[in-house]
Structure formats: structure tokens, C-alpha cells
Design a protein around this motif. Structure first.
Motif, mmCIF file in Angstrom:
data_model
loop_
_atom_site.group_PDB
_atom_site.id
_atom_site.type_symbol
_atom_site.label_atom_id
_atom_site.label_comp_id
_atom_site.label_asym_id
_atom_site.label_seq_id
_atom_site.Cartn_x
_atom_site.Cartn_y
_atom_site.Cartn_z
ATOM 1 N N GLY A 30 0.785 -1.220 0.000
ATOM 2 C CA GLY A 30 0.000 0.000 0.000
ATOM 3 C C GLY A 30 0.819 1.273 0.000
ATOM 4 O O GLY A 30 0.276 2.360 0.173
ATOM 5 N N SER A 31 2.119 1.159 -0.218
ATOM 6 C CA SER A 31 2.983 2.335 -0.269
ATOM 7 C C SER A 31 2.974 2.951 -1.660
ATOM 8 O O SER A 31 2.825 2.244 -2.660
ATOM 9 C CB SER A 31 4.429 1.966 0.085
ATOM 10 N N VAL A 32 3.144 4.265 -1.706
ATOM 11 C CA VAL A 32 3.210 4.986 -2.973
ATOM 12 C C VAL A 32 4.621 5.531 -3.141
ATOM 13 O O VAL A 32 5.194 6.098 -2.207
ATOM 14 C CB VAL A 32 2.194 6.151 -3.012
ATOM 15 N N TRP A 33 5.162 5.372 -4.318
ATOM 16 C CA TRP A 33 6.485 5.882 -4.673
ATOM 17 C C TRP A 33 6.312 6.804 -5.873
ATOM 18 O O TRP A 33 5.484 6.534 -6.754
ATOM 19 C CB TRP A 33 7.410 4.722 -5.044
ATOM 20 N N SER A 34 7.057 7.889 -5.910
ATOM 21 C CA SER A 34 6.945 8.824 -7.033
ATOM 22 C C SER A 34 8.324 9.290 -7.472
ATOM 23 O O SER A 34 9.279 9.272 -6.691
ATOM 24 C CB SER A 34 6.070 10.018 -6.647
ATOM 25 N N TRP A 35 8.391 9.721 -8.729
ATOM 26 C CA TRP A 35 9.632 10.275 -9.268
ATOM 27 C C TRP A 35 9.323 11.075 -10.510
ATOM 28 O O TRP A 35 8.267 10.958 -11.099
ATOM 29 C CB TRP A 35 10.665 9.185 -9.551
ATOM 30 N N LYS A 56 9.688 7.104 -1.717
ATOM 31 C CA LYS A 56 8.442 6.773 -1.028
ATOM 32 C C LYS A 56 7.746 8.056 -0.577
ATOM 33 O O LYS A 56 8.385 8.962 -0.044
ATOM 34 C CB LYS A 56 8.726 5.879 0.168
ATOM 35 N N VAL A 57 6.431 8.129 -0.775
ATOM 36 C CA VAL A 57 5.637 9.283 -0.348
ATOM 37 C C VAL A 57 5.305 9.081 1.132
ATOM 38 O O VAL A 57 4.356 8.374 1.488
ATOM 39 C CB VAL A 57 4.361 9.435 -1.206
ATOM 40 N N GLU A 58 6.108 9.687 1.988
ATOM 41 C CA GLU A 58 5.980 9.492 3.433
ATOM 42 C C GLU A 58 4.674 10.053 3.983
ATOM 43 O O GLU A 58 4.175 9.575 5.009
ATOM 44 C CB GLU A 58 7.175 10.105 4.166
ATOM 45 N N ALA A 59 4.089 11.046 3.324
ATOM 46 C CA ALA A 59 2.831 11.634 3.795
ATOM 47 C C ALA A 59 1.688 10.607 3.778
ATOM 48 O O ALA A 59 0.690 10.789 4.468
ATOM 49 C CB ALA A 59 2.464 12.845 2.942
ATOM 50 N N LEU A 60 1.856 9.533 3.013
ATOM 51 C CA LEU A 60 0.832 8.490 2.939
ATOM 52 C C LEU A 60 1.254 7.209 3.653
ATOM 53 O O LEU A 60 0.590 6.181 3.530
ATOM 54 C CB LEU A 60 0.507 8.177 1.474
ATOM 55 N N ASP A 62 1.036 6.119 6.630
ATOM 56 C CA ASP A 62 0.097 5.489 7.564
ATOM 57 C C ASP A 62 -1.250 5.163 6.912
ATOM 58 O O ASP A 62 -2.221 4.847 7.598
ATOM 59 C CB ASP A 62 -0.106 6.372 8.790
ATOM 60 N N GLN A 63 -1.296 5.220 5.579
ATOM 61 C CA GLN A 63 -2.511 4.926 4.826
ATOM 62 C C GLN A 63 -2.310 3.662 3.992
ATOM 63 O O GLN A 63 -1.210 3.385 3.537
ATOM 64 C CB GLN A 63 -2.861 6.086 3.882
#
Length: 85
Positions: A30-35, A56-60, A62-63
């Protein structure tokens, strides 16, 4: 030529979305990664910096994200509880 996204090695990626000069990956946990280009904050890292490597999008963190979508100047995520980010 195609090139492996080395920063995602060891992650089980099951969804990708490509926007205008940026990309998103959703992993099995369920982690989101962006670039890519960070204009307008579309990478989700709290800034407008370009990311050459997936991050990794740390703001998400805990989601539990179940879907992502990258567009021209923004990105979206849907969590397991139906919330849109």
C-alpha cells in the motif's frame, strides 16, 4: 532502451501510473512511490523538487493506498477506506 527502476528493487509493484513528466508506483503493502518532475507538488513530498530516483511518499505512510493516478499537474491516491488524497 528500457531501464529497470533500481530504486524499487525489492518492492512488489502492482500498479503504475504515468503523468506529465512524473510517475507513480503502488506497492503490495500500500505504499506509494513517485519520481520525475515535482512542479506543483505533484510528487507528494511537500516540495516542488525533481526526483531522479523513485522516493516513497511518506505523507501516505500510515494509509493503505489501493489505487493511484498521475495526471498533468497533479496526482491522486485512493485509500482502502475510500478517501481520496
Amino acid at each position: 532502451l528500457p531501464k529497470k527502476v533500481e530504486a524499487l528493487t525489492g518492492q512488489r509493484v502492482f500498479a503504475l501510473s504515468a503523468g506529465w513528466q512524473h510517475s507513480l508506483a503502488l506497492t503490495a503493502d500500500g505504499s506509494v512511490w513517485s519520481w520525475g518532475d515535482g512542479d506543483f507538488g505533484k510528487l507528494g513530498h511537500g516540495d516542488t523538487q525533481r526526483q531522479l530516483l523513485s522516493k516513497k511518499v511518506e505523507a501516505l505512510a500510515d494509509q493503505r493506498v489501493v489505487a493511484v493516478s498521475a495526471a498533468s499537474d497533479h496526482s491522486l491516491a485512493i485509500t482502502a477506506d475510500g478517501a481520496v488524497w
